[in-house]
Design an enzyme around this catalytic site. Sequence first.
Site, PDB file in Angstrom:
ATOM      1  N   ASP A  55      14.633  38.476 -46.169  1.00  0.00           N
ATOM      2  CA  ASP A  55      15.368  37.384 -45.527  1.00  0.00           C
ATOM      3  C   ASP A  55      14.656  36.046 -45.786  1.00  0.00           C
ATOM      4  OD1 ASP A  55      13.216  37.704 -43.849  1.00  0.00           O
ATOM      5  OD2 ASP A  55      14.383  37.756 -41.986  1.00  0.00           O
ATOM      6  N   SER A  56      13.516  36.117 -46.503  1.00  0.00           N
ATOM      7  CA  SER A  56      12.883  34.895 -47.017  1.00  0.00           C
ATOM      8  C   SER A  56      13.844  34.159 -47.943  1.00  0.00           C
ATOM      9  CB  SER A  56      11.594  35.246 -47.773  1.00  0.00           C
ATOM     10  OG  SER A  56      11.828  36.277 -48.711  1.00  0.00           O
ATOM     11  N   ASP A  94      16.474  43.616 -46.404  1.00  0.00           N
ATOM     12  CA  ASP A  94      15.871  43.168 -45.143  1.00  0.00           C
ATOM     13  C   ASP A  94      17.002  42.853 -44.155  1.00  0.00           C
ATOM     14  OD1 ASP A  94      13.658  42.487 -43.698  1.00  0.00           O
ATOM     15  OD2 ASP A  94      13.246  40.620 -44.767  1.00  0.00           O
ATOM     16  N   LYS A 124      14.766  47.256 -44.314  1.00  0.00           N
ATOM     17  CA  LYS A 124      13.528  46.880 -43.612  1.00  0.00           C
ATOM     18  C   LYS A 124      13.929  46.120 -42.363  1.00  0.00           C
ATOM     19  CE  LYS A 124      10.709  43.279 -44.892  1.00  0.00           C
ATOM     20  NZ  LYS A 124      10.702  42.483 -43.631  1.00  0.00           N
ATOM     21  N   GLU A 126      12.055  43.942 -38.836  1.00  0.00           N
ATOM     22  CA  GLU A 126      10.844  43.448 -38.177  1.00  0.00           C
ATOM     23  C   GLU A 126      10.759  43.966 -36.750  1.00  0.00           C
ATOM     24  OE1 GLU A 126      10.458  39.182 -38.391  1.00  0.00           O
ATOM     25  OE2 GLU A 126      10.913  39.146 -40.546  1.00  0.00           O
ATOM     26  N   GLU A 193       1.895  42.138 -42.107  1.00  0.00           N
ATOM     27  CA  GLU A 193       1.878  40.727 -42.522  1.00  0.00           C
ATOM     28  C   GLU A 193       0.936  39.909 -41.640  1.00  0.00           C
ATOM     29  OE1 GLU A 193       5.672  38.755 -43.092  1.00  0.00           O
ATOM     30  OE2 GLU A 193       4.685  36.813 -43.419  1.00  0.00           O
TER      31      GLU A 193
HETATM   32  O1  KIV Z   1      11.501  38.381 -46.172  1.00  0.00           O
HETATM   33  C1  KIV Z   1      10.498  38.638 -46.840  1.00  0.00           C
HETATM   34  O2  KIV Z   1      10.292  38.151 -47.963  1.00  0.00           O
HETATM   35  C2  KIV Z   1       9.527  39.554 -46.256  1.00  0.00           C
HETATM   36  C3  KIV Z   1       8.231  39.724 -46.973  1.00  0.00           C
HETATM   37  C4  KIV Z   1       7.382  38.557 -46.716  1.00  0.00           C
HETATM   38  C5  KIV Z   1       7.553  40.984 -46.595  1.00  0.00           C
HETATM   39  O3  KIV Z   1       9.761  40.102 -45.232  1.00  0.00           O
END
Ligand code: KIV
Length: 275
Positions: A55-56, A94, A124, A126, A193
């Site tokens: 989600d970056s 994510d 993934k 969080e 992280e």
């Molecule tokens: O969203 C992302 O890029 C991430 C990584 C930093 C692990 O969660």
Amino acid sequence: MSTVTLKSAREHRVTVPSLQRRKQRGEPITMLTAYDFTFARIFDTAGIDVLLVGDSLGNVVQGQDTTLPVTLDEAIYHTRLVARGASRSLVVADLPFGTFQISPEDALRSAVRCIKEGGAHAVKLEGGRNMSATIERIVCAEIPVMGHVGLTPQAVHRMGGHRVQGRTDDSAERVIQDAHAVQEAGAFAVVLEGMPAELARAITRELVIPTIGIGAGVHCDGQVLVMHDMLGLSDWTPSFVKQYAGLGAAATQAARRFAEEVGERKFPDPEHSYR
Ligand code: KIV
């Protein structure tokens, strides 16, 4: 790695069980973020094990200050592009903020869409102890889940910024409990992280699932970086990032040369024109 080993490594699709075997054998796991077909294909060809559609993308693709505005439709769209470029790498989508916190059922619905519409192999999310029931629900539906504990960017407002976690004994204990909770809920791997290297080392020793570190030192079972940081495409990068290329500067220089040559009517020259 010899050429032969690299070639045979490239031929086999990375899977959830194969990543778990890598931990048992002590073989480091590589993960990079990717958001489109072109870079997915490049990283896949380079032998990167896992492509994370992070989600970056909110920061590096959309230019937002945080990851919070990213929608599920956007995550699925980018996952689809990445899945198309990945023939060996495992593709992990994510789950964006707000698409898995409301209830485990809601989270499962989001995860199913990432698999069905995005072509991801896993998702993934969080969170630690607070996400145990959610991870269990998704795993029960046969969707592999990667956890993410420590500095969790979706909690930016609670943390008061992107702050390293686990620096005090209490905070370290919370991160350890979160990592164990994620494993017990059935996650196949966990991102660690933004934490001291010694804490990440202790967690990596205690867990049977692979840990993948970012800003968490060298002792994790694998490492992940945001592709824009790794390739030198970001204006600013955290101190733990190593830039392996200077693509931002190279692209600026190329665009300047193009503009100059167009301005001077040097491009297109006869070699680059149809006759
Ligand atoms: O969203 C992302 O890029 C991430 C990584 C930093 C692990 O969660």
